[in-house]
Structure formats: C-alpha cells, structure tokens
Design an enzyme around this catalytic site. Sequence first.
Site, PDB file in Angstrom:
ATOM      1  CD  GLU A  47      -1.087   1.226   6.203  1.00 59.23           C
ATOM      2  OE1 GLU A  47      -0.343   0.923   5.258  1.00 59.23           O
ATOM      3  OE2 GLU A  47      -2.125   0.592   6.485  1.00 59.23           O
ATOM      4  CG  ASN A 110      -4.185   1.253   9.573  1.00 59.16           C
ATOM      5  OD1 ASN A 110      -3.596   2.336   9.746  1.00 59.16           O
ATOM      6  ND2 ASN A 110      -3.750   0.343   8.720  1.00 59.16           N
ATOM      7  CE  LYS A 127      -5.861  -0.386   5.148  1.00 60.07           C
ATOM      8  NZ  LYS A 127      -4.491  -0.968   5.288  1.00 60.07           N
ATOM      9  CD  GLU A 146      -3.890  -3.555   7.277  1.00 66.29           C
ATOM     10  OE1 GLU A 146      -3.402  -3.679   6.133  1.00 66.29           O
ATOM     11  OE2 GLU A 146      -4.428  -2.516   7.646  1.00 66.29           O
ATOM     12  CB  CYS A 172      -2.640   1.057   2.901  1.00 72.48           C
ATOM     13  SG  CYS A 172      -1.485  -0.072   2.164  1.00 72.48           S
ATOM     14  CG  ASN A 197       3.253   0.070   5.971  1.00 72.34           C
ATOM     15  OD1 ASN A 197       4.341  -0.140   6.500  1.00 72.34           O
ATOM     16  ND2 ASN A 197       2.568   1.165   6.243  1.00 72.34           N
TER      17      ASN A 197
HETATM   18  N1  ING Z   1      -1.281  -3.339   2.347  1.00 71.40           N
HETATM   19  C1  ING Z   1      -1.445  -3.831   1.055  1.00 71.40           C
HETATM   20  C2  ING Z   1      -2.087  -2.867   0.072  1.00 71.40           C
HETATM   21  O1  ING Z   1      -3.273  -2.836  -0.148  1.00 71.40           O
HETATM   22  C3  ING Z   1      -1.895  -5.685  -0.411  1.00 71.40           C
HETATM   23  C4  ING Z   1      -2.120  -5.179   0.982  1.00 71.40           C
HETATM   24  C5  ING Z   1      -0.615  -6.031  -0.825  1.00 71.40           C
HETATM   25  C6  ING Z   1      -2.938  -5.792  -1.296  1.00 71.40           C
HETATM   26  C7  ING Z   1      -0.386  -6.497  -2.132  1.00 71.40           C
HETATM   27  C8  ING Z   1      -2.737  -6.253  -2.604  1.00 71.40           C
HETATM   28  C9  ING Z   1      -1.455  -6.604  -3.049  1.00 71.40           C
HETATM   29  O2  ING Z   1      -1.288  -2.158  -0.529  1.00 71.40           O
HETATM   30  C10 ING Z   1      -2.087  -2.629   3.188  1.00 71.40           C
HETATM   31  N2  ING Z   1      -1.548  -2.262   4.364  1.00 71.40           N
HETATM   32  O3  ING Z   1      -3.248  -2.360   2.918  1.00 71.40           O
END
Ligand code: ING
Length: 311
Positions: A47, A110, A127, A146, A172, A197
Amino acid sequence: MPRILTVGVAQMGPIPRSQSRPETLARLIAMLEDAARMGSDLVCFTEAALTAFFPHWTIEAEQELDTYFDAKVPGPSTQALFDAARRLRIGFHLGYAEIAIEDGRKRRFNTSILVGKDGEIIGKYRKIHLPGYDAPRPGEPFQNLEKMYFEVGNLGFPVWNAFGGRIGMMICNDRRWPESYRVMGLQGVELILLGYNTPVHNPAMPETDDLGNFHNHLVMQSGAYQNGTFVVAAAKCGVEEGVDQIGQSCIIAPSGERITQCSTLGDELQVARCDLDLCNSYKSSIFNFAKHRRPEHYGLITERTGAGAPL
Ligand code: ING
C-alpha cells in the site's frame, strides 16, 4: 494441468519523505528483477508503495498534499516500473495515492492496481474501509488521517479473470473486515493481493500494541480459509518518518497456513508457488457456499433499513 502461479510478496522498508521517486522506483524494480530470477509470474507491492505513508502526519496545504498523489499511472513518474515489468514479463499489484478527475471534480483515493505481464492495467481497486480520523488529533504521537485525505472507494470489491485464475484486491484496513473477503469469495476469488501500513502502536487502543502481528495474521488467515483463497500481503514496515510499522509480510494458502513470510523490516522479497486448484478443495467441500451457506435464514438486520436481508 495444475494452475501453478508463482507469486512474489515484495515487502518495503521505510520510504523517507526525502527519497526521490526514481530512488523509490529503483527499490521496486530491484525486487521485480529478484522475482524474475525466481521465476515469478506476479509480484505484490505494498500500500502507498510510491511514497511515505503521509496520513501519519498533518498536511495543511493542498499543494503539498498533491505531491503525495499520482494522477496518471502509468505516467512519467512510474513508467520505469511498468517498462521493467513488461521487459521481465511479470505482472504486479501496486498501491498508491490516486488523484482522479471524476464528476467534474478532483477526487482522492487510496488505490491499488493489478497490472498484467504485458504492462497493461487489468483492474483498479479503491480502499473502502478507511481507518482513523477526518481531523488531526492533537497530542497523539502520530496521526491517521486517511478519512481526511481520501474518499471511500467507489469501485466495490471486483474480482478479475487474470493470471489463469480469479484475482481480487483489498487494502490494509479492509483486511480486518470479513465482508471484504466474503464479497470476493462470493465471486469465486482464488488469490487476493493487498498491501498494508500498520503502526506497532495504536493510539486509539494502546493495550493491543503487543497483539499487532497476531491480529494482522489472524484476520488474513481466517479470511483466506473461510473463502478458500490465497492471500498475498505486503507490508511497508520499519520506522518511517518516526512511525514504527509491523512487517511479517506473507503469502497465505486457502488452508489458512502462511506458506512464506518475511523476517526483516526492510525491502524483502519472498516467493511461493501457489496451486490455484487448491482453492477448489475448500470451495467444493467445507466452504461450498451453495450447499452449506444459508443467508436467507440469517435474519440479518441491516443497519440502514432494519429489514432482514441476505448479505
Ligand atoms: N492502517 C492500519 C491497519 O488497519 C490500524 C490502521 C492500525 C488499525 C492498528 C488497527 C490497529 O492496519 C491502515 N493503513 O489501514
């Protein structure tokens, strides 16, 4: 004749804001050439593979925000990647921040694309599950903006006939939602490509920080098994602009088993031979939707209408 697809998962270490686009492309092309030496048909890049993951900080000026987006792909700043893939006869998945002029206005998504061995774009996904917030949160060690920088994807979860099978994409946070897999499972998906990410620290739920890698694999291994599909997941990892992100990129079989996994927090390619016919072993037996799945009996109450409706 088994339908063997040799797939590379191309994990990326941090992309510093200061890194030039040619430098970033050189990293991607190096992994593409590695993949060719290992006989790969298809490579999954991550991503936001062209830039640092900028939703982690606040960007006020639209002109600066635009510098993280690509309006034309392939275009001058990505052509070298497409040319290398075409030369090597390898297809690829690429995540990037997309600017599109649609309905007479500038729109931001995204996005990920699926590119064939001929260098032509087969399909695009935008996304849908955007995590985080639509405004900066003062005092947090980093942001997740985002919802401020992207619109919710408007292309659904398509599945394409490509590379001898049924190929889909998600991005993601989509991987944490069972609907993402099932909507494609209902279309017979056999291999799902995704990038992520994911910070080690989740400011909204710090008590889960030690579970980041577990949750990452839990959701993808479950989604793969419950829909009889391979899942290929490429991380952007390591400390990028001060944010420490998880790695453990992997390729998961329809059994739910991880069949290969990265073990560093840098640019790392791992390759697996995926026998797409293994998907049918699950789709025709334990997860034969026609025989065993009964949405008409679920009594599902949809949030919107309150009326029972099959998913
Ligand atoms: N990043 C993260 C993901 O879903 C996140 C946001 C981080 C959610 C940690 C829950 C815990 O992996 C993206 N870019 O969606």
